[in-house]
Design a protein around this motif. Structure first.
Motif: not given
Length: 264
Positions: A115-116, A118-119, A122, A173, A177
């Protein structure tokens, strides 16, 4: 005063004595700087029970067969985050982690790391889009006869590709999540579930026993209190079994049983 890494002999000495000697005392005996001794103890051995469990958890993970696979799957920074979350989560569950739950914990942490990632992607994508747009604005600011239409078209195409990638990263993401939330629920690691477990434990004796068996912190706390009570009872029994002079000058044993009776 010695500098550099601690030798095996020094590490052994610190490990054996860090709970009984101060940083300064250890440093004096090893001819080392007190700060380096303190830093070693805090980072490698831990001061509190929680720290020791966290450090032990990190050591255990690095000695697992799949640690080499993890090193190939994540970069150095991501591995640091993985170790950080692993130490804290395993420390939260204490010793109550089965092998299957261990894999669930690892998968949940992997999802957090992804997730991190993906951020971050982004953010990089957004910066690229801003850069392309600035280049287009700059190119369009030139006189029409000097504008490079192919260059502008290429930048606009890259922006379109980047925006499509941005949407895909957003979906990724959200999917990660959802998966992480479901996995934490399976582990009963969410705050809502922990509170519910405590509330349910108040309903029946069986529920209370179940909570006691699955919560090592409560077992430790109750066990400590019981041991303190046992020691206190024995000490008071010993005190009251001795001769005692009352206000009326009578001497006797307050606690008189066949086991404590004394010969006059």
């Amino acid at each position: 005063m010695k500098k550099g890494r601690f030798s095996k002999t020094e590490i052994s000495f610190i490990t054996e004595n860090h709970e009984t000697l101060s940083y300064q005392e250890i440093a004096l005996k090893l001819n080392r700087d007190a700060y380096s001794v303190e830093n070693f103890i805090k980072s490698k051995l831990g001061e509190s029970i929680e720290d020791k469990k966290r450090i032990q958890a990190l050591y255990d993970l690095k000695n697992r067969p799949y640690w080499e696979d993890l090193k190939g799957q994540f970069n150095e920074h991501e591995l640091e985050m993985l170790l950080y979350h692993w130490g804290r989560i395993i420390g939260q569950f204490r010793d109550d982690v089965l092998p299957t739950e261990e894999l669930q914990v690892l998968d949940a942490i992997k999802l957090e790391v992804l997730m991190n990632r993906a951020l971050k992607n982004q953010q990089t994508n957004m910066e690229d889009i801003d850069t392309y747009e600035e280049q287009i604005t700059e190119e369009k600011g030139r006189p029409i006869e000097y504008q490079d239409r192919d260059y502008i078209f290429n930048l606009e195409r890259q922006i379109a590709v980047a925006r499509a990638a941005q949407e895909a990263l957003g979906r990724d993401y959200k999917d990660l999540q959802v998966k992480k939330s479901a996995m934490l629920k399976d582990l009963k690691a969410t705050r809502e579930q922990r509170i519910k477990r405590l509330e349910d434990s108040k309903q029946t004796f069986i529920s209370w026993v179940s909570n006691l068996m699955t919560n090592p912190d409560i077992r430790q706390e109750i066990g400590t209190e019981m041991e303190k009570m046992r020691l206190s009872i024995n000490k008071e029994k010993e005190r009251l079994s001795e001769w005692h002079q009352y206000e009326d000058k009578l001497v006797d044993q307050p606690f008189l049983t066949p086991d404590t009776v004394k010969d006059e």
